[in-house]
Design a protein around this motif. Structure first.
Motif, PDB file in Angstrom:
ATOM      1  N   TYR A 145       0.821  -1.204   0.000  1.00 56.79           N
ATOM      2  CA  TYR A 145       0.000   0.000   0.000  1.00 56.79           C
ATOM      3  C   TYR A 145       0.858   1.259   0.000  1.00 56.79           C
ATOM      4  CZ  TYR A 145      -3.360   3.243   2.313  1.00 56.79           C
ATOM      5  OH  TYR A 145      -4.169   4.299   2.667  1.00 56.79           O
ATOM      6  N   GLY A 146       0.453   2.257  -0.773  1.00 52.76           N
ATOM      7  CA  GLY A 146       1.111   3.554  -0.779  1.00 52.76           C
ATOM      8  C   GLY A 146       0.092   4.643  -1.091  1.00 52.76           C
ATOM      9  N   ILE A 147       0.492   5.899  -0.922  1.00 50.30           N
ATOM     10  CA  ILE A 147      -0.423   7.020  -1.146  1.00 50.30           C
ATOM     11  C   ILE A 147       0.256   8.062  -2.030  1.00 50.30           C
ATOM     12  CG2 ILE A 147      -1.753   8.886  -0.072  1.00 50.30           C
ATOM     13  CD1 ILE A 147      -1.780   7.193   2.510  1.00 50.30           C
ATOM     14  N   ILE A 148      -0.494   8.584  -3.000  1.00 50.60           N
ATOM     15  CA  ILE A 148      -0.042   9.683  -3.843  1.00 50.60           C
ATOM     16  C   ILE A 148      -1.107  10.776  -3.848  1.00 50.60           C
ATOM     17  CG2 ILE A 148       1.409   8.275  -5.352  1.00 50.60           C
ATOM     18  CD1 ILE A 148      -0.888   8.358  -7.422  1.00 50.60           C
ATOM     19  N   GLU A 149      -0.696  11.970  -4.251  1.00 49.86           N
ATOM     20  CA  GLU A 149      -1.633  13.059  -4.486  1.00 49.86           C
ATOM     21  C   GLU A 149      -1.440  13.505  -5.926  1.00 49.86           C
ATOM     22  OE1 GLU A 149      -2.484  17.593  -2.946  1.00 49.86           O
ATOM     23  OE2 GLU A 149      -1.838  16.093  -1.468  1.00 49.86           O
ATOM     24  N   ASP A 150      -2.540  13.577  -6.677  1.00 48.88           N
ATOM     25  CA  ASP A 150      -2.415  13.982  -8.068  1.00 48.88           C
ATOM     26  C   ASP A 150      -2.264  15.504  -8.162  1.00 48.88           C
ATOM     27  OD1 ASP A 150      -5.003  15.260  -8.318  1.00 48.88           O
ATOM     28  OD2 ASP A 150      -5.936  13.330  -8.714  1.00 48.88           O
ATOM     29  N   PRO A 151      -1.870  16.025  -9.323  1.00 53.00           N
ATOM     30  CA  PRO A 151      -1.645  17.470  -9.457  1.00 53.00           C
ATOM     31  C   PRO A 151      -2.910  18.318  -9.269  1.00 53.00           C
ATOM     32  CG  PRO A 151      -0.602  16.290 -11.272  1.00 53.00           C
ATOM     33  CD  PRO A 151      -1.454  15.303 -10.524  1.00 53.00           C
ATOM     34  N   PHE A 152      -4.058  17.677  -9.139  1.00 46.68           N
ATOM     35  CA  PHE A 152      -5.334  18.387  -9.013  1.00 46.68           C
ATOM     36  C   PHE A 152      -5.853  18.360  -7.574  1.00 46.68           C
ATOM     37  CE2 PHE A 152      -4.468  16.796 -13.148  1.00 46.68           C
ATOM     38  CZ  PHE A 152      -4.551  17.940 -13.912  1.00 46.68           C
ATOM     39  N   GLY A 153      -5.019  17.832  -6.651  1.00 47.55           N
ATOM     40  CA  GLY A 153      -5.331  17.847  -5.233  1.00 47.55           C
ATOM     41  C   GLY A 153      -6.066  16.631  -4.710  1.00 47.55           C
ATOM     42  N   HIS A 154      -6.307  15.629  -5.547  1.00 51.55           N
ATOM     43  CA  HIS A 154      -7.003  14.422  -5.108  1.00 51.55           C
ATOM     44  C   HIS A 154      -5.988  13.405  -4.594  1.00 51.55           C
ATOM     45  CE1 HIS A 154     -10.829  15.800  -6.655  1.00 51.55           C
ATOM     46  NE2 HIS A 154     -10.188  16.186  -7.731  1.00 51.55           N
ATOM     47  N   LYS A 155      -6.296  12.823  -3.428  1.00 50.32           N
ATOM     48  CA  LYS A 155      -5.434  11.805  -2.828  1.00 50.32           C
ATOM     49  C   LYS A 155      -5.912  10.418  -3.266  1.00 50.32           C
ATOM     50  CE  LYS A 155      -6.001  14.132   1.022  1.00 50.32           C
ATOM     51  NZ  LYS A 155      -6.292  14.321   2.407  1.00 50.32           N
ATOM     52  N   TRP A 156      -4.941   9.568  -3.539  1.00 50.78           N
ATOM     53  CA  TRP A 156      -5.216   8.198  -3.973  1.00 50.78           C
ATOM     54  C   TRP A 156      -4.393   7.242  -3.117  1.00 50.78           C
ATOM     55  CZ3 TRP A 156      -8.294   7.192  -8.370  1.00 50.78           C
ATOM     56  CH2 TRP A 156      -8.675   8.315  -9.103  1.00 50.78           C
ATOM     57  N   SER A 157      -5.070   6.297  -2.487  1.00 51.41           N
ATOM     58  CA  SER A 157      -4.350   5.195  -1.842  1.00 51.41           C
ATOM     59  C   SER A 157      -4.341   4.061  -2.860  1.00 51.41           C
ATOM     60  CB  SER A 157      -5.011   4.788  -0.527  1.00 51.41           C
ATOM     61  OG  SER A 157      -6.354   4.411  -0.702  1.00 51.41           O
ATOM     62  N   ILE A 158      -3.167   3.537  -3.105  1.00 52.47           N
ATOM     63  CA  ILE A 158      -2.971   2.524  -4.146  1.00 52.47           C
ATOM     64  C   ILE A 158      -2.509   1.244  -3.454  1.00 52.47           C
ATOM     65  CG2 ILE A 158      -1.845   2.008  -6.343  1.00 52.47           C
ATOM     66  CD1 ILE A 158      -3.362   4.689  -6.415  1.00 52.47           C
ATOM     67  N   ALA A 159      -3.096   0.127  -3.830  1.00 54.51           N
ATOM     68  CA  ALA A 159      -2.747  -1.120  -3.154  1.00 54.51           C
ATOM     69  C   ALA A 159      -2.725  -2.302  -4.110  1.00 54.51           C
ATOM     70  CB  ALA A 159      -3.742  -1.406  -2.033  1.00 54.51           C
ATOM     71  N   THR A 160      -1.905  -3.271  -3.749  1.00 57.43           N
ATOM     72  CA  THR A 160      -1.905  -4.591  -4.379  1.00 57.43           C
ATOM     73  C   THR A 160      -2.202  -5.581  -3.259  1.00 57.43           C
ATOM     74  OG1 THR A 160      -0.295  -3.941  -6.055  1.00 57.43           O
ATOM     75  CG2 THR A 160      -0.528  -6.311  -5.618  1.00 57.43           C
ATOM     76  N   HIS A 161      -3.251  -6.366  -3.438  1.00 58.10           N
ATOM     77  CA  HIS A 161      -3.610  -7.350  -2.410  1.00 58.10           C
ATOM     78  C   HIS A 161      -2.600  -8.495  -2.460  1.00 58.10           C
ATOM     79  CE1 HIS A 161      -6.147  -9.270   0.489  1.00 58.10           C
ATOM     80  NE2 HIS A 161      -6.179 -10.372  -0.238  1.00 58.10           N
TER      81      HIS A 161
END
Length: 165
Positions: free
Chosen positions: A124-140
């Motif tokens: 699991y990791g977290i990024i923020e896109d250039p438009f201010g939206h946060k995304w948690s990204i995961a691989t089960h």
């Protein structure tokens, strides 16, 4: 849209989900291009108003639909960049979280948390896109029972208490 992408002739009911994120962006057309480059999104629809601002856009990321619109303060619709952030994080499962986050960061996302193996069975990791939206990204990585997750959480965060503490 690129020359190889084909606009859908109709929007079908099976294209819709019970819950679909609808992102407000300062520069929604640019956001679509970012998501295509960074997330491998496929553009499904784009409706621009007379002023050129996006009134409605739709993309597909993996098997999930996401709608987009340009911010419109007159309608009370503001992007995270106008609000000093957003309390919402969008969670996305992918086949390879490390490669996905690396590609997104190279495309302009900001790394907020590097991918790591987590106690609940995901990488699991977290990024923020250039438009201010946060995304948690995961691989089960592995299936776990609730009790296994609770025990792993105690080992991971020894001072973490439950809701009743």
């Amino acid at each position: 849209m690129t020359q190889t992408e084909e606009k859908p002739k109709v929007i079908r009911g099976d294209d819709l989900q019970a819950i679909t994120p609808h992102l407000v962006c300062a520069g929604a057309a640019d956001a679509i291009e970012f998501y295509k480059k960074a997330f491998g999104a496929v553009e499904k629809m784009r409706l621009a108003g007379r002023d050129g601002k996006l009134m409605h856009g739709a993309i597909k990321i993996g098997n999930a639909s996401v709608m987009l619109v340009d911010e419109s303060p007159d309608w009370g619709s503001f992007a995270p960049t106008s609000l000093n952030g957003s309390p919402v994080t969008i969670h996305l499962y992918v086949a390879d979280v490390d490669a996905f986050i690396d590609r997104a960061v190279k495309a302009g996302a900001t790394l907020r948390m590097a991918p790591a193996d987590m106690f609940w069975g995901d990488r699991y990791g977290i990024i923020e896109d250039p438009f201010g939206h946060k995304w948690s990204i995961a691989t089960h990585q592995r299936d776990m029972s609730v009790s296994e997750i609770e025990e792993a959480m105690k080992a991971f965060m020894p001072s973490a208490g439950g809701c009743d503490s």
